[in-house]
Design an enzyme around this catalytic site. Sequence first.
Site, mmCIF file in Angstrom:
data_model
loop_
_atom_site.group_PDB
_atom_site.id
_atom_site.type_symbol
_atom_site.label_atom_id
_atom_site.label_comp_id
_atom_site.label_asym_id
_atom_site.label_seq_id
_atom_site.Cartn_x
_atom_site.Cartn_y
_atom_site.Cartn_z
ATOM 1 C CD GLN A 118 0.192 0.136 4.845
ATOM 2 O OE1 GLN A 118 1.353 0.346 4.503
ATOM 3 N NE2 GLN A 118 -0.599 -0.712 4.200
ATOM 4 C CB CYS A 124 1.963 0.089 1.065
ATOM 5 S SG CYS A 124 1.541 -1.042 -0.298
ATOM 6 C CG HIS A 259 5.138 -3.343 1.271
ATOM 7 N ND1 HIS A 259 3.980 -2.690 1.642
ATOM 8 C CD2 HIS A 259 6.080 -3.002 2.197
ATOM 9 C CE1 HIS A 259 4.209 -1.988 2.742
ATOM 10 N NE2 HIS A 259 5.473 -2.152 3.085
#
Length: 446
Positions: A118, A124, A259
């Site tokens: 990324q 993410c 995340h």
Amino acid sequence: MRRHVLIPLSVIVVVIASILLVQTIPTRAGREQSEEERIAELNEWIQDQGYDWIAGTTPVSNLPPEEKKNLFGLRMLSPEELAKMPRFQSTAPPIDAAMLPMSFDWRYNEGTTPAKNQGSCGSCWAFCTTGQLESHVRIYDNRIEDLSEQAVLSCNTGGGGCGGGALSDAYGVFISNGAVAETCMVYEADDTVPCTQGDCDVIAKISSYGLLSADVNTIKNSVYNDGPVATTMWVVDNFTDYTGGCYQTEVECGTGEPHGVLIVGWDDTMCGGEGAWIVKNSWGPYWGIDGYFYIKYGASCLALQQNFQISYIPTPIFVRVDYPDGGEVWDVGTVEQISWTTSRATPDSVSIYLSIDGGMSYDYTIATGLVGVNTYDYTVENLPVPTAKIKIVAYLGGEIEGWDYSDDDFEIKGKPYRYVSPSGGDIPPYTIPAWAAHSVQDAVDA
């Protein structure tokens, strides 16, 4: 007259303790801790805690704090938002925990794509959901696609960007617009890139998505029956140093950085038999285990916070390239039989295309309008490249309704491609005088 100052006994005790502490704790006076020392200290701590993972230097270990923060960027849904989310309804009946295999991994069942990076954008959320859709495309349509995260980043209407986004932001794109190829909207790690998805062919779509509970058996059933599950976790700094084993650490719920990652399987034998999830990350293939990691079931508040499954829309016609599928060697001038399989529906016609740029484009036509056949005899031509790929396209009602590619390159062996001059003339790049040819042959004979 001299005055005596009385010092409280408690202060004296603190001073003495401080002196002893300085004397008994080793210091690195005048120098910073080296990377080797830092990793050794972390591995010692892991061992002291009784954990079963290994720390090491990774591509993201030593990023500055502000750059590390860009590795995350997920927006967790609020309790109110979660309450409104539909629950995922699988079409497959649930399997009893005792009947599920002890381990299952889509990496070894043709259900994943390589881990991506990324970069310096907090995307993410876009990578785990795009990776999830790529997995479903491979599982249900036998196609290995590289889908565009940039399209998700640029075209979502939920406000997701490099500063963060929810998984639902990406799913909205997959439902409304569909997913497009990476080659059409290349990832730039920049949420100010204009949305040009309308200029691209739609590669995949979903009909819906839904929330799953964090129950281990529920997640296992969905991974096994439906495909990889996108999930969210809390991350603390030592996770960036993960290089192998069963990750766990101490963290309070709601602390650290949120995340987005993708669950692709599980292994009940990991973590000393307590079991672990097999998870795909988005920090590139050189982090962790080829971009993946294991995390212990119920590892404090780290894993499986908000879990989502998608309902993929398969193509009306299932197409599979049988030959060539990668690794074959074709000699120029020979006749090779290209073969394929179709199911779900019978195509009106089939066309065959060839890529000479590693699958970036398939603009070389071999045959079109093939009806009622699943093989084609191709006389191998002398191409300007040593490798190629095949694409089979099935049509129904005048529309493309299914396709597949060779999984990998096949080799073409033959005469070197002749030089084509800028003026268009076909001119050999050099001329060997007759005497030179005889001299070389004489030298070989000698």
